[in-house]
Design a protein around this motif. Structure first.
Motif, mmCIF file in Angstrom:
data_model
loop_
_atom_site.group_PDB
_atom_site.id
_atom_site.type_symbol
_atom_site.label_atom_id
_atom_site.label_comp_id
_atom_site.label_asym_id
_atom_site.label_seq_id
_atom_site.Cartn_x
_atom_site.Cartn_y
_atom_site.Cartn_z
ATOM 1 N N LEU A 1 0.248 -1.088 0.157
ATOM 2 C CA LEU A 1 -0.183 -0.448 0.326
ATOM 3 C C LEU A 1 0.869 1.219 0.476
ATOM 4 O O LEU A 1 0.213 2.694 -0.499
ATOM 5 C CB LEU A 1 -1.090 -0.249 1.216
ATOM 6 N N GLU A 2 2.048 0.858 0.144
ATOM 7 C CA GLU A 2 2.929 2.367 1.021
ATOM 8 C C GLU A 2 3.415 2.767 -0.449
ATOM 9 O O GLU A 2 3.896 3.625 -0.979
ATOM 10 C CB GLU A 2 4.159 2.409 1.959
ATOM 11 N N ASP A 3 4.325 1.340 -0.978
ATOM 12 C CA ASP A 3 4.418 1.602 -2.645
ATOM 13 C C ASP A 3 3.230 2.069 -3.392
ATOM 14 O O ASP A 3 3.747 3.051 -4.172
ATOM 15 C CB ASP A 3 5.103 0.162 -3.275
ATOM 16 N N ARG A 4 2.366 1.986 -3.725
ATOM 17 C CA ARG A 4 1.092 2.877 -4.346
ATOM 18 C C ARG A 4 0.487 3.636 -4.192
ATOM 19 O O ARG A 4 0.100 4.564 -4.988
ATOM 20 C CB ARG A 4 -0.406 1.351 -4.827
ATOM 21 N N TYR A 5 0.488 4.013 -2.682
ATOM 22 C CA TYR A 5 0.215 5.041 -2.594
ATOM 23 C C TYR A 5 0.920 6.431 -1.988
ATOM 24 O O TYR A 5 0.351 7.334 -1.739
ATOM 25 C CB TYR A 5 -1.557 5.075 -1.623
#
Length: 146
Positions: free
Chosen positions: A9-13
């Motif tokens: 999720l951190e990589d994506r958002y």
């Protein structure tokens, strides 16, 4: 091997933005007030009341493209000499003539009359501006040249 779901999720958002502290808001507010005060002071100095004010009184055409011009000068420091630049305008609106007039120390309000030569028939006269920075060639307190 799979990455933890939090990392995906951190990589994506991206990460959550950090909250700004109250101290930062106070510092920014103080800087804005200081900047506003500086802008107000500069505006007052540049746009406030002028140290020398003038008011056009009368003008009269004379022969040979000249004009007699009378104006009133009001100074905040009447003990200082001043210089005013006066000018004539011709029919098409352009400047026809210009003259520097010495205003010697005296009363706060002084009426001045001068004659301005013009390149063409003048239709009006006005004061371009005044200053306490009197050029040396207009000063009356220069020592006599030898």
């Amino acid at each position: 091997m799979t990455a933890p779901s939090g990392a995906l999720l951190e990589d994506r958002y991206g990460t959550r933005p950090r909250k700004t502290s109250r101290r930062t808001y106070w510092i920014l507010g103080a800087c804005a007030l200081l900047l506003g005060g500086v802008v107000a002071w500069v505006g007052y100095v540049n746009l406030g009341t002028a140290p020398i004010e003038t008011q056009q009184d009368s003008f009269e055409n004379l022969p040979n493209h000249a004009m007699r011009f009378t104006f009133e000068v009001t100074r905040d420091t009447p003990g200082r000499a001043a210089v005013c630049i006066v000018r004539t305008r011709v029919l098409n609106g352009s400047e026809g003539g210009r003259k520097e007039v010495l205003i010697p120390p005296g009363p706060a309000a002084t009426r001045v009359t001068t004659v301005i030569k013009s390149s063409d028939e003048p239709v009006t006269a006005d004061v371009f501006g005044c200053s306490y920075q009197v050029p040396a060639y207009l000063s009356t307190d220069l020592p006599p040249s030898g």
